[in-house]
Design a protein around this motif. Structure first.
Motif, PDB file in Angstrom:
ATOM      1  N   ASN A  71       0.856  -1.180   0.000  1.00 55.28           N
ATOM      2  CA  ASN A  71       0.000   0.000   0.000  1.00 55.28           C
ATOM      3  C   ASN A  71       0.894   1.231   0.000  1.00 55.28           C
ATOM      4  O   ASN A  71       2.116   1.123   0.054  1.00 55.28           O
ATOM      5  N   THR A  72       0.264   2.411  -0.052  1.00 56.67           N
ATOM      6  CA  THR A  72       1.059   3.629  -0.019  1.00 56.67           C
ATOM      7  C   THR A  72       1.522   3.911   1.404  1.00 56.67           C
ATOM      8  O   THR A  72       0.900   3.490   2.374  1.00 56.67           O
ATOM      9  N   GLU A  73       2.608   4.655   1.501  1.00 53.35           N
ATOM     10  CA  GLU A  73       3.151   5.000   2.809  1.00 53.35           C
ATOM     11  C   GLU A  73       2.132   5.758   3.652  1.00 53.35           C
ATOM     12  O   GLU A  73       2.058   5.595   4.873  1.00 53.35           O
ATOM     13  N   SER A  74       1.311   6.563   2.992  1.00 57.91           N
ATOM     14  CA  SER A  74       0.308   7.346   3.708  1.00 57.91           C
ATOM     15  C   SER A  74      -0.803   6.475   4.286  1.00 57.91           C
ATOM     16  O   SER A  74      -1.580   6.933   5.132  1.00 57.91           O
ATOM     17  N   ALA A  75      -0.896   5.210   3.878  1.00 53.30           N
ATOM     18  CA  ALA A  75      -1.898   4.306   4.450  1.00 53.30           C
ATOM     19  C   ALA A  75      -1.645   4.057   5.935  1.00 53.30           C
ATOM     20  O   ALA A  75      -2.535   3.571   6.649  1.00 53.30           O
ATOM     21  N   TRP A  76      -0.453   4.404   6.400  1.00 51.94           N
ATOM     22  CA  TRP A  76      -0.139   4.268   7.825  1.00 51.94           C
ATOM     23  C   TRP A  76      -1.123   5.079   8.671  1.00 51.94           C
ATOM     24  O   TRP A  76      -1.471   4.695   9.775  1.00 51.94           O
TER      25      TRP A  76
END
Length: 267
Positions: A181-186
């Protein structure tokens, strides 16, 4: 994207007058189709998320008021592809999407990464090295062409899910080794899971790829080109007034993406 006309054309107006009036009226309001991706795009937030606020402010620079229609990601793309609405956000460029959409100037870079449980050691240099792991991925997201190819060839064992939530749950339940997933999914994980569960997670230091986020405009919608031009004009104005960090708190001192930047996934 639905465009609203506030006044009917006068019955006695000429065709030229009606065309000019329509062009003026269609600038006032529009609807952008999107899916949930907190906190970047979030129906439950007053500003509808970081990206939504940015897009709202961009169109406001050219006098256009925005609304957001939240539907599943796959349906969002399909609606705009068919021209039922004019715009969908936000996605990377791909050859397949270029057949049905045009793309706004890029808004920001976002890394694609591999989430995994700390107790599960992940080692890879080439994508083929990931063949020994069970990988979760979300339908309608933009992974790399090699990722799709290896998944289609069953070199990679990929479990495709319609929503991020399923992928996160499967990872936490140890039914997946990796969730791509994208890093921003954190941010999403932080909202969904307890601190104890979050402490079980980590991100592999080697990114899968990087992408540029765009608003996509339908080639099948009569206002698609006009609205893309207006977006780019508004964005050029906004970048003189605001910084990326005004919208994304973790982007302090990070510049806006260059208009000429390639949106191809980086290795």
């Amino acid at each position: 994207m639905a465009v609203f006309f506030s006044l009917p054309a006068p019955a006695h107006g000429t065709a030229g007058d009606n065309k000019q009036q329509s062009g003026e009226q269609r600038k006032s309001s529009l609807v952008i189709v999107t899916g949930q991706f907190p906190p970047f795009i979030d129906e439950n937030r007053r500003d509808k998320g970081y990206v939504s606020r940015l897009v709202t402010d961009i169109f406001a620079q050219v006098g256009i008021k925005t609304e957001f229609l939240f539907v599943p990601w796959g349906r969002a793309l399909r609606m705009v592809e068919l021209g039922r609405e004019a715009a969908v956000m936000y996605f990377d460029k791909s050859e397949q999407r270029a057949e049905s959409f045009t793309f706004s100037d890029p808004m920001l870079w976002d890394n694609w990464v591999l989430f995994h449980l700390k107790k599960k050691a992940i080692s890879w240099r080439r994508l083929e090295d990931l063949s020994v792991y069970k990988i979760g991925a979300t339908i309608s997201y933009t992974y790399t062409p090699d990722f799709y190819r290896l998944a289609d060839e069953n070199v990679l064992s990929v479990s495709w899910q319609p929503y991020d939530k399923q992928g996160w749950k499967m990872l936490m339940a140890e039914r997946l080794d990796i969730f791509a997933n994208t890093e921003s999914a954190w941010y999403y994980a932080q909202q969904e899971f307890s601190p104890q569960n979050l402490a079980r997670l980590t991100i592999h230091p080697k990114p899968l790829a990087a992408q540029l986020g765009h608003v996509l405009f339908s080639k099948a919608h009569p206002d698609g080109d006009f609205l893309r031009e207006q977006f780019n004009l508004g964005f050029s104005k906004l970048k003189k007034l605001r910084t990326l960090a005004d919208y994304f708190p973790d982007k302090v001192a990070v510049p806006w993406p260059d208009i000429s930047a390639s949106s191809k996934n980086k290795p």
